[in-house]
Design a protein around this motif. Structure first.
Motif, PDB file in Angstrom:
ATOM      1  N   LEU A  42      12.348 -15.650  -6.452  1.00 28.08           N
ATOM      2  CA  LEU A  42      12.082 -14.244  -6.733  1.00 28.08           C
ATOM      3  C   LEU A  42      10.660 -14.060  -7.249  1.00 28.08           C
ATOM      4  N   GLU A  43      10.230 -14.944  -8.121  1.00 31.11           N
ATOM      5  CA  GLU A  43       8.861 -14.893  -8.641  1.00 31.11           C
ATOM      6  C   GLU A  43       7.851 -14.950  -7.498  1.00 31.11           C
ATOM      7  N   ALA A  44       8.080 -15.855  -6.545  1.00 29.11           N
ATOM      8  CA  ALA A  44       7.166 -15.996  -5.408  1.00 29.11           C
ATOM      9  C   ALA A  44       7.169 -14.748  -4.542  1.00 29.11           C
ATOM     10  N   ILE A  45       8.351 -14.187  -4.288  1.00 26.57           N
ATOM     11  CA  ILE A  45       8.460 -12.982  -3.462  1.00 26.57           C
ATOM     12  C   ILE A  45       7.697 -11.826  -4.109  1.00 26.57           C
ATOM     13  N   VAL A  46       7.876 -11.656  -5.409  1.00 29.49           N
ATOM     14  CA  VAL A  46       7.213 -10.554  -6.114  1.00 29.49           C
ATOM     15  C   VAL A  46       5.703 -10.727  -6.077  1.00 29.49           C
ATOM     16  N   GLN A  47       5.231 -11.943  -6.334  1.00 26.87           N
ATOM     17  CA  GLN A  47       3.789 -12.166  -6.359  1.00 26.87           C
ATOM     18  C   GLN A  47       3.163 -11.988  -4.979  1.00 26.87           C
ATOM     19  N   VAL A  48       3.839 -12.463  -3.941  1.00 26.78           N
ATOM     20  CA  VAL A  48       3.328 -12.287  -2.581  1.00 26.78           C
ATOM     21  C   VAL A  48       3.300 -10.804  -2.215  1.00 26.78           C
ATOM     22  N   ALA A  49       4.344 -10.074  -2.583  1.00 24.41           N
ATOM     23  CA  ALA A  49       4.396  -8.638  -2.275  1.00 24.41           C
ATOM     24  C   ALA A  49       3.276  -7.887  -2.981  1.00 24.41           C
ATOM     25  N   ILE A  50       3.059  -8.180  -4.254  1.00 28.91           N
ATOM     26  CA  ILE A  50       1.992  -7.513  -5.005  1.00 28.91           C
ATOM     27  C   ILE A  50       0.637  -7.832  -4.383  1.00 28.91           C
ATOM     28  N   ALA A  51       0.411  -9.103  -4.072  1.00 23.74           N
ATOM     29  CA  ALA A  51      -0.865  -9.495  -3.492  1.00 23.74           C
ATOM     30  C   ALA A  51      -1.087  -8.849  -2.124  1.00 23.74           C
ATOM     31  N   SER A  52      -0.024  -8.732  -1.329  1.00 24.80           N
ATOM     32  CA  SER A  52      -0.171  -8.112  -0.014  1.00 24.80           C
ATOM     33  C   SER A  52      -0.494  -6.639  -0.138  1.00 24.80           C
ATOM     34  N   ASP A  53       0.113  -5.964  -1.131  1.00 22.64           N
ATOM     35  CA  ASP A  53      -0.199  -4.557  -1.361  1.00 22.64           C
ATOM     36  C   ASP A  53      -1.651  -4.382  -1.789  1.00 22.64           C
ATOM     37  N   VAL A  54      -2.098  -5.257  -2.676  1.00 23.61           N
ATOM     38  CA  VAL A  54      -3.494  -5.189  -3.125  1.00 23.61           C
ATOM     39  C   VAL A  54      -4.431  -5.426  -1.951  1.00 23.61           C
ATOM     40  N   ALA A  55      -4.096  -6.431  -1.125  1.00 23.00           N
ATOM     41  CA  ALA A  55      -4.933  -6.752   0.029  1.00 23.00           C
ATOM     42  C   ALA A  55      -4.999  -5.584   1.002  1.00 23.00           C
ATOM     43  N   THR A  56      -3.848  -4.962   1.260  1.00 22.21           N
ATOM     44  CA  THR A  56      -3.801  -3.851   2.203  1.00 22.21           C
ATOM     45  C   THR A  56      -4.567  -2.641   1.675  1.00 22.21           C
ATOM     46  N   SER A  57      -4.404  -2.342   0.390  1.00 20.44           N
ATOM     47  CA  SER A  57      -5.080  -1.184  -0.188  1.00 20.44           C
ATOM     48  C   SER A  57      -6.589  -1.377  -0.243  1.00 20.44           C
ATOM     49  N   ASP A  58      -7.020  -2.640  -0.304  1.00 21.90           N
ATOM     50  CA  ASP A  58      -8.456  -2.926  -0.325  1.00 21.90           C
ATOM     51  C   ASP A  58      -9.060  -3.008   1.067  1.00 21.90           C
ATOM     52  N   GLY A  59      -8.224  -2.799   2.110  1.00 19.22           N
ATOM     53  CA  GLY A  59      -8.728  -2.813   3.471  1.00 19.22           C
ATOM     54  C   GLY A  59      -9.017  -4.193   3.997  1.00 19.22           C
ATOM     55  N   SER A  60      -8.310  -5.199   3.510  1.00 16.73           N
ATOM     56  CA  SER A  60      -8.523  -6.555   3.991  1.00 16.73           C
ATOM     57  C   SER A  60      -8.074  -6.678   5.434  1.00 16.73           C
ATOM     58  N   ASN A  61      -8.544  -7.698   6.109  1.00 15.73           N
ATOM     59  CA  ASN A  61      -8.227  -7.919   7.512  1.00 15.73           C
ATOM     60  C   ASN A  61      -6.748  -8.196   7.683  1.00 15.73           C
ATOM     61  N   ASN A  62      -6.011  -7.235   8.258  1.00 16.92           N
ATOM     62  CA  ASN A  62      -4.581  -7.405   8.433  1.00 16.92           C
ATOM     63  C   ASN A  62      -4.237  -8.509   9.415  1.00 16.92           C
ATOM     64  N   GLY A  63      -5.213  -8.897  10.249  1.00 17.52           N
ATOM     65  CA  GLY A  63      -4.951  -9.972  11.202  1.00 17.52           C
ATOM     66  C   GLY A  63      -4.851 -11.322  10.533  1.00 17.52           C
ATOM     67  N   ASP A  64      -5.356 -11.427   9.326  1.00 21.04           N
ATOM     68  CA  ASP A  64      -5.278 -12.688   8.595  1.00 21.04           C
ATOM     69  C   ASP A  64      -4.788 -12.388   7.190  1.00 21.04           C
ATOM     70  N   LEU A  65      -3.537 -11.959   7.097  1.00 24.75           N
ATOM     71  CA  LEU A  65      -2.986 -11.520   5.821  1.00 24.75           C
ATOM     72  C   LEU A  65      -2.925 -12.664   4.823  1.00 24.75           C
ATOM     73  N   ALA A  66      -2.664 -13.875   5.295  1.00 26.37           N
ATOM     74  CA  ALA A  66      -2.588 -15.006   4.372  1.00 26.37           C
ATOM     75  C   ALA A  66      -3.900 -15.188   3.629  1.00 26.37           C
ATOM     76  N   ARG A  67      -5.017 -15.084   4.351  1.00 27.70           N
ATOM     77  CA  ARG A  67      -6.314 -15.216   3.693  1.00 27.70           C
ATOM     78  C   ARG A  67      -6.563 -14.053   2.752  1.00 27.70           C
ATOM     79  N   ALA A  68      -6.143 -12.856   3.169  1.00 26.97           N
ATOM     80  CA  ALA A  68      -6.312 -11.688   2.313  1.00 26.97           C
ATOM     81  C   ALA A  68      -5.516 -11.823   1.027  1.00 26.97           C
ATOM     82  N   ILE A  69      -4.297 -12.357   1.134  1.00 32.35           N
ATOM     83  CA  ILE A  69      -3.465 -12.543  -0.054  1.00 32.35           C
ATOM     84  C   ILE A  69      -4.117 -13.525  -1.014  1.00 32.35           C
ATOM     85  N   ARG A  70      -4.630 -14.632  -0.456  1.00 32.76           N
ATOM     86  CA  ARG A  70      -5.283 -15.624  -1.323  1.00 32.76           C
ATOM     87  C   ARG A  70      -6.502 -15.026  -2.007  1.00 32.76           C
TER      88      ARG A  70
END
Length: 290
Positions: A42-70
């Protein structure tokens, strides 16, 4: 976003499937081990979800979401420290976080409220704290669609009801009452988000005509409220915790006769849990009672 969400969900599918099998056959020490793995997942799911939201809101490259999350992990950690407010975040049903919630939360919530951690109130409390964190910083994970939101409300109410039950009171089960308080905090944090609040109120308006679930009634009164004595929703649970508290000092004042003069030895003013339960009740009524 759907493709990214599927990619995120696939990261957890195997782990959750194995955990579901393990939780259904666990006992003794193995139950504790499964509970710890559920909590970590659950901790991992929450952290990945938060990071993906931050990445998306910042306009990161959706084609490489893993890099955006990191690249956004630091920003997500900063948000976790309290730099954002629940009232300002939104629910995006098409976001990767929402897709991740639809794919993973029903199964992991079943383990939290059922076979996975139901014998470990302390583990339930820790899981509820993670869900509360998600409600504040990434509500799309928890409320991206009605099925996920309904499942979350049902599980949180179940934990809250166990902690305020007569059995918990008779056994003086402080851990169960604390887990109850944490589950109510999840729901209070969630309804503080305007998009979630609107969705819950809308189900109440549609229930009479469509026969669908009335999430507003479910939250406030509980799943089986046919009369006032049957009510076991957030209102009743908060009231029970306010009356009985959680801290050790409540036993002395609960049996004392009423007094107009406050006595520090018997007053519940120092019972932080009872005071917090009262504040949660006020929050629910302010958000949903209007």
């Amino acid at each position: 976003s759907g493709t990214n969400g599927e990619a995120l969900a696939s990261l957890f599918q195997g782990v959750l499937s194995a955990l579901a099998q393990a939780s259904s056959s666990s006992s003794g020490n193995s139950t504790t081990a499964v509970a710890e793995k559920v909590e970590a997942s659950l901790e991992a799911i929450v952290q990945v979800a938060i990071a993906s939201d931050v990445a998306t809101s910042d306009g990161s490259n959706n084609g490489d979401l893993a890099r955006a999350i990191r690249s956004q992990a630091g920003a997500a950690s900063a948000a976790a420290d309290g730099s954002s407010a629940a009232g300002g975040v939104k629910v995006n049903p098409s976001s990767p976080a929402s897709h991740l919630g639809r794919a993973t939360l029903p199964s992991i919530l079943a383990m939290i409220g059922g076979d996975g951690t139901n014998t470990d109130a302390e583990a339930q409390r820790r899981c509820m704290q993670k869900l509360s964190h998600a409600a504040t910083h990434c509500p799309s994970l928890l409320a991206g669609d009605l099925q996920t939101l309904t499942c979350l409300i049902q599980i949180c109410l179940g934990v809250a009801q166990r902690g305020t039950s007569s059995d918990a009171a008779a056994e003086d089960d402080e851990e169960a009452r604390t887990a109850s308080l944490s589950s109510l905090e999840v729901l209070a944090s969630l309804v503080d988000v305007a998009d979630v609040r609107k969705k819950i109120v809308l189900t109440s308006k549609l229930a009479a005509t469509t026969g669908s679930a009335d999430l507003l009634r479910l939250m406030l009164l509980g799943p089986s409220a046919t009369s006032p004595s049957d009510q076991n929703g957030v209102v009743r649970c908060c009231a029970e915790l306010t009356i009985n508290g959680v801290d050790d000092d409540v036993d002395s004042w609960r049996v004392d006769p009423p007094s107009l003069q406050s006595d520090a030895a018997t007053s519940w003013e120092e019972d932080d849990a009872a005071i917090y339960a009262e504040s949660l009740l006020e929050s629910f009524l302010r958000s949903l009672g209007g």
